[in-house]
Every structure is written in structure tokens, then in C-alpha cells.
Design a protein around this motif. Structure first.
Motif, PDB file in Angstrom:
ATOM      1  N   SER A 138       0.893  -1.183  -0.340  1.00  0.00           N
ATOM      2  CA  SER A 138       0.117  -0.015  -0.042  1.00  0.00           C
ATOM      3  C   SER A 138       0.907   1.329   0.114  1.00  0.00           C
ATOM      4  O   SER A 138       1.870   1.354   0.625  1.00  0.00           O
ATOM      5  CB  SER A 138      -0.944  -0.040   1.383  1.00  0.00           C
ATOM      6  OG  SER A 138      -1.373   1.229   1.539  1.00  0.00           O
ATOM      7  N   PRO A 139       0.582   2.131  -0.749  1.00  0.00           N
ATOM      8  CA  PRO A 139       1.207   3.549  -0.667  1.00  0.00           C
ATOM      9  C   PRO A 139       1.252   4.157   0.690  1.00  0.00           C
ATOM     10  O   PRO A 139       2.171   4.654   1.041  1.00  0.00           O
ATOM     11  CB  PRO A 139       0.539   4.466  -1.738  1.00  0.00           C
ATOM     12  CG  PRO A 139      -0.360   3.530  -2.205  1.00  0.00           C
ATOM     13  CD  PRO A 139      -0.751   2.257  -1.622  1.00  0.00           C
ATOM     14  N   TRP A 140       0.209   3.835   1.643  1.00  0.00           N
ATOM     15  CA  TRP A 140       0.287   4.326   2.980  1.00  0.00           C
ATOM     16  C   TRP A 140       1.328   3.503   3.719  1.00  0.00           C
ATOM     17  O   TRP A 140       1.755   4.164   4.635  1.00  0.00           O
ATOM     18  CB  TRP A 140      -1.107   4.050   3.720  1.00  0.00           C
ATOM     19  CG  TRP A 140      -2.424   5.115   3.266  1.00  0.00           C
ATOM     20  CD1 TRP A 140      -1.940   6.166   2.683  1.00  0.00           C
ATOM     21  CD2 TRP A 140      -3.489   4.607   3.160  1.00  0.00           C
ATOM     22  NE1 TRP A 140      -3.463   6.752   2.309  1.00  0.00           N
ATOM     23  CE2 TRP A 140      -4.249   5.759   2.364  1.00  0.00           C
ATOM     24  CE3 TRP A 140      -4.364   3.558   3.545  1.00  0.00           C
ATOM     25  CZ2 TRP A 140      -5.477   6.084   2.400  1.00  0.00           C
ATOM     26  CZ3 TRP A 140      -5.796   3.472   3.062  1.00  0.00           C
ATOM     27  CH2 TRP A 140      -6.464   4.794   2.819  1.00  0.00           C
ATOM     28  N   TYR A 141       1.661   2.151   3.470  1.00  0.00           N
ATOM     29  CA  TYR A 141       2.707   1.702   4.159  1.00  0.00           C
ATOM     30  C   TYR A 141       3.838   2.440   3.882  1.00  0.00           C
ATOM     31  O   TYR A 141       4.826   2.843   4.777  1.00  0.00           O
ATOM     32  CB  TYR A 141       2.760   0.265   3.783  1.00  0.00           C
ATOM     33  CG  TYR A 141       3.635  -0.718   4.303  1.00  0.00           C
ATOM     34  CD1 TYR A 141       3.467  -1.490   5.427  1.00  0.00           C
ATOM     35  CD2 TYR A 141       5.262  -0.604   4.243  1.00  0.00           C
ATOM     36  CE1 TYR A 141       4.239  -2.181   6.093  1.00  0.00           C
ATOM     37  CE2 TYR A 141       6.037  -1.445   4.909  1.00  0.00           C
ATOM     38  CZ  TYR A 141       5.552  -2.220   5.850  1.00  0.00           C
ATOM     39  OH  TYR A 141       6.471  -3.016   6.597  1.00  0.00           O
ATOM     40  N   ALA A 142       4.126   2.660   2.643  1.00  0.00           N
ATOM     41  CA  ALA A 142       5.478   3.292   2.204  1.00  0.00           C
ATOM     42  C   ALA A 142       5.592   4.871   2.548  1.00  0.00           C
ATOM     43  O   ALA A 142       6.504   5.115   3.232  1.00  0.00           O
ATOM     44  CB  ALA A 142       5.554   3.584   0.916  1.00  0.00           C
ATOM     45  N   GLN A 143       4.292   5.456   2.671  1.00  0.00           N
ATOM     46  CA  GLN A 143       4.544   6.811   3.285  1.00  0.00           C
ATOM     47  C   GLN A 143       4.698   6.778   4.855  1.00  0.00           C
ATOM     48  O   GLN A 143       5.643   7.461   5.514  1.00  0.00           O
ATOM     49  CB  GLN A 143       3.245   7.551   3.154  1.00  0.00           C
ATOM     50  CG  GLN A 143       3.219   9.090   3.507  1.00  0.00           C
ATOM     51  CD  GLN A 143       1.917   9.693   3.458  1.00  0.00           C
ATOM     52  OE1 GLN A 143       1.007   9.301   3.123  1.00  0.00           O
ATOM     53  NE2 GLN A 143       2.204  10.841   2.984  1.00  0.00           N
ATOM     54  N   THR A 144       4.194   5.872   5.595  1.00  0.00           N
ATOM     55  CA  THR A 144       4.604   5.575   7.118  1.00  0.00           C
ATOM     56  C   THR A 144       5.817   5.523   7.338  1.00  0.00           C
ATOM     57  O   THR A 144       6.608   5.919   8.246  1.00  0.00           O
ATOM     58  CB  THR A 144       3.657   4.582   7.583  1.00  0.00           C
ATOM     59  OG1 THR A 144       2.135   4.819   7.329  1.00  0.00           O
ATOM     60  CG2 THR A 144       3.759   4.543   9.293  1.00  0.00           C
ATOM     61  N   GLN A 145       6.554   4.433   6.551  1.00  0.00           N
ATOM     62  CA  GLN A 145       7.650   4.156   6.685  1.00  0.00           C
ATOM     63  C   GLN A 145       8.580   5.141   6.462  1.00  0.00           C
ATOM     64  O   GLN A 145       9.761   5.511   7.345  1.00  0.00           O
ATOM     65  CB  GLN A 145       8.129   2.914   5.830  1.00  0.00           C
ATOM     66  CG  GLN A 145       9.544   2.292   5.986  1.00  0.00           C
ATOM     67  CD  GLN A 145       9.868   1.173   5.202  1.00  0.00           C
ATOM     68  OE1 GLN A 145       9.021   0.724   4.530  1.00  0.00           O
ATOM     69  NE2 GLN A 145      11.155   0.871   4.812  1.00  0.00           N
ATOM     70  N   PRO A 166       1.496  -5.741  12.860  1.00  0.00           N
ATOM     71  CA  PRO A 166       1.794  -5.506  11.367  1.00  0.00           C
ATOM     72  C   PRO A 166       1.092  -4.294  10.816  1.00  0.00           C
ATOM     73  O   PRO A 166       0.959  -3.485  11.746  1.00  0.00           O
ATOM     74  CB  PRO A 166       0.874  -6.826  10.901  1.00  0.00           C
ATOM     75  CG  PRO A 166      -0.248  -6.902  12.106  1.00  0.00           C
ATOM     76  CD  PRO A 166       0.523  -6.616  13.291  1.00  0.00           C
ATOM     77  N   GLY A 167       1.110  -4.564   9.532  1.00  0.00           N
ATOM     78  CA  GLY A 167       0.498  -3.217   8.913  1.00  0.00           C
ATOM     79  C   GLY A 167       1.193  -1.960   8.942  1.00  0.00           C
ATOM     80  O   GLY A 167       2.537  -1.912   8.867  1.00  0.00           O
ATOM     81  N   LEU A 168       0.377  -0.983   9.261  1.00  0.00           N
ATOM     82  CA  LEU A 168       1.181   0.405   9.492  1.00  0.00           C
ATOM     83  C   LEU A 168       1.933   0.435  10.587  1.00  0.00           C
ATOM     84  O   LEU A 168       2.971   1.526  10.727  1.00  0.00           O
ATOM     85  CB  LEU A 168       0.307   1.547   9.314  1.00  0.00           C
ATOM     86  CG  LEU A 168      -0.396   1.538   8.025  1.00  0.00           C
ATOM     87  CD1 LEU A 168      -1.297   2.861   7.934  1.00  0.00           C
ATOM     88  CD2 LEU A 168       0.338   1.635   6.852  1.00  0.00           C
ATOM     89  N   MET A 194      -1.363  15.156  13.667  1.00  0.00           N
ATOM     90  CA  MET A 194      -1.301  15.363  12.261  1.00  0.00           C
ATOM     91  C   MET A 194      -2.125  14.016  11.879  1.00  0.00           C
ATOM     92  O   MET A 194      -1.874  12.835  12.019  1.00  0.00           O
ATOM     93  CB  MET A 194      -0.109  15.169  11.834  1.00  0.00           C
ATOM     94  CG  MET A 194       1.126  15.942  12.326  1.00  0.00           C
ATOM     95  SD  MET A 194       0.837  17.786  11.737  1.00  0.00           S
ATOM     96  CE  MET A 194       0.903  17.471  10.018  1.00  0.00           C
ATOM     97  N   LEU A 195      -3.198  14.575  10.859  1.00  0.00           N
ATOM     98  CA  LEU A 195      -3.945  13.280  10.034  1.00  0.00           C
ATOM     99  C   LEU A 195      -3.347  13.169   8.835  1.00  0.00           C
ATOM    100  O   LEU A 195      -3.443  14.220   7.782  1.00  0.00           O
ATOM    101  CB  LEU A 195      -5.276  13.616  10.198  1.00  0.00           C
ATOM    102  CG  LEU A 195      -6.179  14.054  11.514  1.00  0.00           C
ATOM    103  CD1 LEU A 195      -7.534  14.258  11.441  1.00  0.00           C
ATOM    104  CD2 LEU A 195      -5.891  12.501  12.510  1.00  0.00           C
ATOM    105  N   VAL A 196      -2.751  12.109   8.424  1.00  0.00           N
ATOM    106  CA  VAL A 196      -2.007  11.836   7.126  1.00  0.00           C
ATOM    107  C   VAL A 196      -3.131  11.447   6.197  1.00  0.00           C
ATOM    108  O   VAL A 196      -3.535  10.168   6.344  1.00  0.00           O
ATOM    109  CB  VAL A 196      -0.820  11.342   7.174  1.00  0.00           C
ATOM    110  CG1 VAL A 196      -0.077  11.103   5.916  1.00  0.00           C
ATOM    111  CG2 VAL A 196       0.310  11.755   8.259  1.00  0.00           C
ATOM    112  N   GLY A 197      -3.390  11.897   5.010  1.00  0.00           N
ATOM    113  CA  GLY A 197      -4.261  11.283   4.171  1.00  0.00           C
ATOM    114  C   GLY A 197      -5.652  12.129   4.058  1.00  0.00           C
ATOM    115  O   GLY A 197      -6.471  11.723   4.799  1.00  0.00           O
ATOM    116  N   SER A 198      -5.669  13.379   3.116  1.00  0.00           N
ATOM    117  CA  SER A 198      -6.843  14.181   3.152  1.00  0.00           C
ATOM    118  C   SER A 198      -8.025  13.181   2.849  1.00  0.00           C
ATOM    119  O   SER A 198      -9.117  13.351   3.358  1.00  0.00           O
ATOM    120  CB  SER A 198      -6.792  15.411   2.550  1.00  0.00           C
ATOM    121  OG  SER A 198      -6.328  14.910   1.366  1.00  0.00           O
TER     122      SER A 198
END
Length: 224
Positions: free
Chosen positions: A45-52, A71-73, A159-163
Motif C-alpha cells: 500500500s502507498p500508505w505503508y510506504a509513506q508511513t515508513q 503488522p501493517g502501518l 497530524m492526520l495524514v491522508g486528506s
């Protein structure tokens, strides 16, 4: 003494013990940020990459990363910090559907109870980053909001990431809570929605530097 009272006393002792152990373990980690997010989001997921990426950049800046240890994020946050040689803390809750902890933790703390685990998130965090997530993420997010709103925690960026993920929630809070005066007129200002990784990291680093220079004025540091 009833069986219920004995069980309640035993639970209280366990909860207090977990909080004390976490306090001792986290006493010297320095500035840290808690990152919340779903256990169910996959590595592709792009959210995984962004969190990392976010966690890795914070670690590079010398800020410890606290995540849920699963696991996950949660894994993405721990992995990002760990791979950059930073302090990667996992607050690992005992759950049947999450039988193993992720391997990217420099400090791993076990918890049986959510109440003590959440207390550990808030002990040393100077900021909170909520990535997309479910009930657990929302629970942690709203606890942070409530504690800051009521002055039980010092001011800190949330911070809420992902509008695309969070805007609907903010609209509902505004339409249902704010318009009915169920929250204060400025309470939604506790939250900052952001998509850009650079700005998320810069916001946290800016706040960390501000409170280092003027530890007694977190309210002024929180201004965007």
C-alpha cells in the motif's frame, strides 16, 4: 471479599505494573512521536510506504518513533525508524489475531491491557501522527485529542495524514459536534490534515526544536 473484587484488584495491579514498567523503560528515550495506523494495511500500500518514510525521516532527525508493534502501518513505522538506526519502540498488545510482533523494534514492551498501553503512548510523545486506520487508530486519536483538549496532556501537534481518508471525519465533527456546540469553537484546530510527507516531517521537527528552545511555551509552539 467477593470473587469480582479479587479479580478487579488483580487487574488494577497488572495495569499499574504495566504502566510503571513502561515509564521506567521510556524514561530516557528523549523526544518521541507516536504513530498510529491500521494493522490491516498491506506492505504494497502507498500508505505503508509513506508511513515508513515519515518514521525514517523522524528517526534521522533524532526523534524516537513509538508504534503499536504489530503488522501493517505499525510495522511500517517501526521499520522506517529501525532501518535508519533510530529508536524504534513497539508497544505490543496481546491479541489473538496479531500473534507475533514485528521484528523492527529496538525497544519492545508487552501489554495485556489497552489502558496501560495507551498511557505509554502519551508519556513521552511530543506529537501524534494518525495514518489511516480502524477502531484502534480512532481510539488512540480521540484519546490524544481529548487529553490535549482538557489539558491533561501538554499541547502537541496531531497530524492526520491522508486528506481523502480523514476529510469525511472532519466534516462530520464540524457538522454534528461543532454546530451543536458539543465541542468548543476552536477544538478542531487541534487537528492538522496533511498529505505531503515533507510537510508532516517538517511540522514535527519544527515543533521539537521550538519546545527545546522554550520548554515552557508549548502553546505558542503549536501554532502552524
Amino acid at each position: 471479599m467477593t470473587q469480582n473484587k479479587l479479580h478487579a484488584d488483580w487487574q488494577i495491579d497488572r495495569i499499574m505494573s504495566e504502566i510503571q514498567q513502561a515509564s521506567d523503560a521510556l524514561a530516557h528515550i528523549g523526544q518521541a512521536v507516536s504513530i498510529f495506523g491500521s494493522a490491516r494495511i498491506r506492505q504494497d500500500s502507498p500508505w505503508y510506504a509513506q508511513t515508513q518514510d515519515i518514521a525514517g525521516r523522524l528517526a534521522t532527525a533524532g526523534i524516537a518513533v513509538i508504534a503499536g508493534g504489530g503488522p501493517g502501518l505499525m510495522e511500517a513505522a517501526n521499520k522506517g525508524a529501525h532501518e535508519q538506526g533510530g529508536t524504534s519502540i513497539g508497544l505490543n498488545i496481546s491479541l489473538p489475531h496479531e500473534p507475533t510482533n514485528n521484528p523492527y523494534q529496538t525497544l519492545s514492551l508487552p501489554f495485556e491491557y489497552f489502558v496501560s498501553r495507551k498511557a505509554a503512548f502519551f508519556m513521552h510523545s511530543i506529537g501524534y501522527i494518525a495514518m489511516p486506520g480502524g477502531f484502534g487508530t480512532l481510539d488512540e486519536l480521540f484519546e490524544a485529542m481529548t487529553l490535549i483538549q482538557t489539558g491533561k496532556l501538554p499541547a502537541a501537534p496531531i497530524m492526520l495524514v491522508g486528506s481523502s481518508y480523514w476529510n469525511g471525519l472532519i466534516d462530520w465533527l464540524r457538522e454534528q459536534l461543532q454546530t451543536r456546540a458539543l465541542i468548543g469553537p476552536n477544538d478542531l484546530g487541534l487537528l492538522e490534515i496533511e498529505d505531503d510527507t515533507d510537510r508532516v516531517v517538517e511540522r514535527i521537527i519544527q515543533f521539537a526544536g521550538c519546545i527545546t528552545q522554550d520548554a515552557g511555551s508549548r502553546e505558542s509552539c503549536i501554532l502552524p
